[in-house]
Design an enzyme around this catalytic site. Structure first.
Site, PDB file in Angstrom:
ATOM      1  N   GLU A 291      -9.586  -9.677  -7.757  1.00  0.00           N
ATOM      2  CA  GLU A 291      -8.931  -8.282  -7.723  1.00  0.00           C
ATOM      3  C   GLU A 291      -7.789  -8.733  -8.677  1.00  0.00           C
ATOM      4  OE1 GLU A 291      -7.755  -9.022  -3.516  1.00  0.00           O
ATOM      5  OE2 GLU A 291      -9.544  -8.358  -2.733  1.00  0.00           O
TER       6      GLU A 291
ATOM      7  N   HIS B 280      -1.752  -5.471   1.428  1.00  0.00           N
ATOM      8  CA  HIS B 280      -2.912  -5.889   1.054  1.00  0.00           C
ATOM      9  C   HIS B 280      -2.956  -7.312   0.541  1.00  0.00           C
ATOM     10  CE1 HIS B 280      -7.314  -6.491  -0.289  1.00  0.00           C
ATOM     11  NE2 HIS B 280      -6.402  -7.324  -1.284  1.00  0.00           N
TER      12      HIS B 280
ATOM     13  N   TYR C 201     -12.307  -1.844  -3.280  1.00  0.00           N
ATOM     14  CA  TYR C 201     -12.786  -1.991  -1.961  1.00  0.00           C
ATOM     15  C   TYR C 201     -14.513  -1.753  -1.778  1.00  0.00           C
ATOM     16  CZ  TYR C 201      -8.241  -2.105   0.356  1.00  0.00           C
ATOM     17  OH  TYR C 201      -7.119  -2.397   0.578  1.00  0.00           O
TER      18      TYR C 201
ATOM     19  N   ASN D  77      -2.032  -0.042   7.232  1.00  0.00           N
ATOM     20  CA  ASN D  77      -1.239  -1.289   7.656  1.00  0.00           C
ATOM     21  C   ASN D  77      -0.435  -1.681   6.640  1.00  0.00           C
ATOM     22  OD1 ASN D  77      -3.316  -1.914   6.150  1.00  0.00           O
ATOM     23  ND2 ASN D  77      -4.646  -3.018   7.584  1.00  0.00           N
TER      24      ASN D  77
ATOM     25  N   LYS E 134       0.707  -1.341  -0.139  1.00  0.00           N
ATOM     26  CA  LYS E 134       0.138  -0.083   0.055  1.00  0.00           C
ATOM     27  C   LYS E 134       0.808   1.236  -0.048  1.00  0.00           C
ATOM     28  CE  LYS E 134      -3.994  -2.163   2.560  1.00  0.00           C
ATOM     29  NZ  LYS E 134      -4.744  -2.115   3.544  1.00  0.00           N
TER      30      LYS E 134
HETATM   31  N1  UDP Z   1      -9.571  -0.190   7.439  1.00  0.00           N
HETATM   32  C1  UDP Z   1      -9.741   0.915   8.351  1.00  0.00           C
HETATM   33  N2  UDP Z   1     -10.542   0.735   9.215  1.00  0.00           N
HETATM   34  C2  UDP Z   1     -10.860  -0.318   9.913  1.00  0.00           C
HETATM   35  C3  UDP Z   1     -10.910  -1.517   9.295  1.00  0.00           C
HETATM   36  C4  UDP Z   1     -10.001  -1.548   8.147  1.00  0.00           C
HETATM   37  O1  UDP Z   1      -9.223   1.957   7.683  1.00  0.00           O
HETATM   38  O2  UDP Z   1     -11.552  -0.207  11.007  1.00  0.00           O
HETATM   39  C5  UDP Z   1      -8.766  -0.427   6.189  1.00  0.00           C
HETATM   40  C6  UDP Z   1      -7.273  -1.365   6.304  1.00  0.00           C
HETATM   41  O3  UDP Z   1      -6.453  -0.388   5.620  1.00  0.00           O
HETATM   42  C7  UDP Z   1      -7.666  -2.618   5.990  1.00  0.00           C
HETATM   43  C8  UDP Z   1      -8.607  -2.170   4.838  1.00  0.00           C
HETATM   44  O4  UDP Z   1      -9.501  -1.029   5.416  1.00  0.00           O
HETATM   45  O5  UDP Z   1      -6.493  -3.192   5.752  1.00  0.00           O
HETATM   46  C9  UDP Z   1      -9.778  -3.355   4.263  1.00  0.00           C
HETATM   47  O6  UDP Z   1     -10.224  -3.756   5.608  1.00  0.00           O
HETATM   48  P1  UDP Z   1     -10.356  -5.354   6.124  1.00  0.00           P
HETATM   49  O7  UDP Z   1     -11.404  -5.482   7.005  1.00  0.00           O
HETATM   50  O8  UDP Z   1     -10.743  -6.145   4.551  1.00  0.00           O
HETATM   51  O9  UDP Z   1      -8.851  -5.656   6.239  1.00  0.00           O
HETATM   52  P2  UDP Z   1      -7.848  -6.795   5.687  1.00  0.00           P
HETATM   53  O10 UDP Z   1      -8.350  -7.591   4.745  1.00  0.00           O
HETATM   54  O11 UDP Z   1      -6.729  -5.784   4.743  1.00  0.00           O
HETATM   55  O12 UDP Z   1      -7.080  -7.266   6.680  1.00  0.00           O
HETATM   56 MG    MG Z   2     -10.088  -7.392   3.366  1.00  0.00          MG
END
Ligand code: UDP
Ligand code: MG
Length: 155
Positions: A126, A115, A49, A112, A9
């Protein structure tokens, strides 16, 4: 062989973590079959997303993912979807196991670093958002493929 979509990211790119993350993927023995740096457009970010549309963090997530270039990859390997998620660690870096990418490099669940697709269906979806079929380099062999080809039958 299984495939997943992985993206470093914008925070990971800006912090100079491209090499470190790619090294971890390669050292695991996974095969990178497509790789490019790109600046996600709003359209791409919204497609990627779509499942989070309407959630409180959606707009900040879109702002984040369009805030700079990402490094997009298609990664191949045995059970690679679960394997990459394991290497990435939990969404919330302080819940992630030490040694994972998110535990080692990130502080907040918003930013974080990496992805990875969460299931086979997401991986297909994706990969198709970020890559044309002809952008995948498939006709070469890694050492790990030699290992898979020469593994004794499981009993
Ligand atoms: N995210 C965020 N706030 C939250 C949860 C997720 O900003 O409370 C962002 C974070 O960058 C995350 C992405 O949205 O990686 C996608 O969320 P997901 O729950 O799908 O997590 P991932 O699959 O990336 O672990
Ligand atoms: Mg996710």
């Amino acid at each position: 062989m299984d495939r997943t979509f992985v993206a470093i990211k914008p925070d990971g790119v800006k912090r100079g973590l491209i090499g470190n993350i790619i090294r971890r993927i390669e050292h695991k023995g996974y095969k990178i079959v497509a790789l490019k740096m790109l600046q996600p457009t709003l359209e791409i970010a919204e497609k990627h997303y779509a499942e989070h549309k309407g959630k409180p963090f959606y707009q900040s997530l879109i702002n984040y993912i369009t805030s700079g270039p990402i490094v997009a990859m298609v990664v191949e390997g045995k059970n690679v979807i679960e394997g990459m998620r394991h290497m990435m660690g939990s969404t919330v870096p302080n819940d992630a196991q030490v040694g994972t990418i998110r535990a080692d490099f990130a502080q907040t669940k918003e930013f974080n670093t990496i992805h990875g697709s969460d299931c086979c269906e997401s991986a297909h979806r994706e990969i198709a958002i970020y890559f044309k079929p002809e952008e995948l380099c498939e006709n070469w062999k890694t050492m790990m493929e030699y290992v898979w080809e020469n593994m004794p039958e499981e009993v």
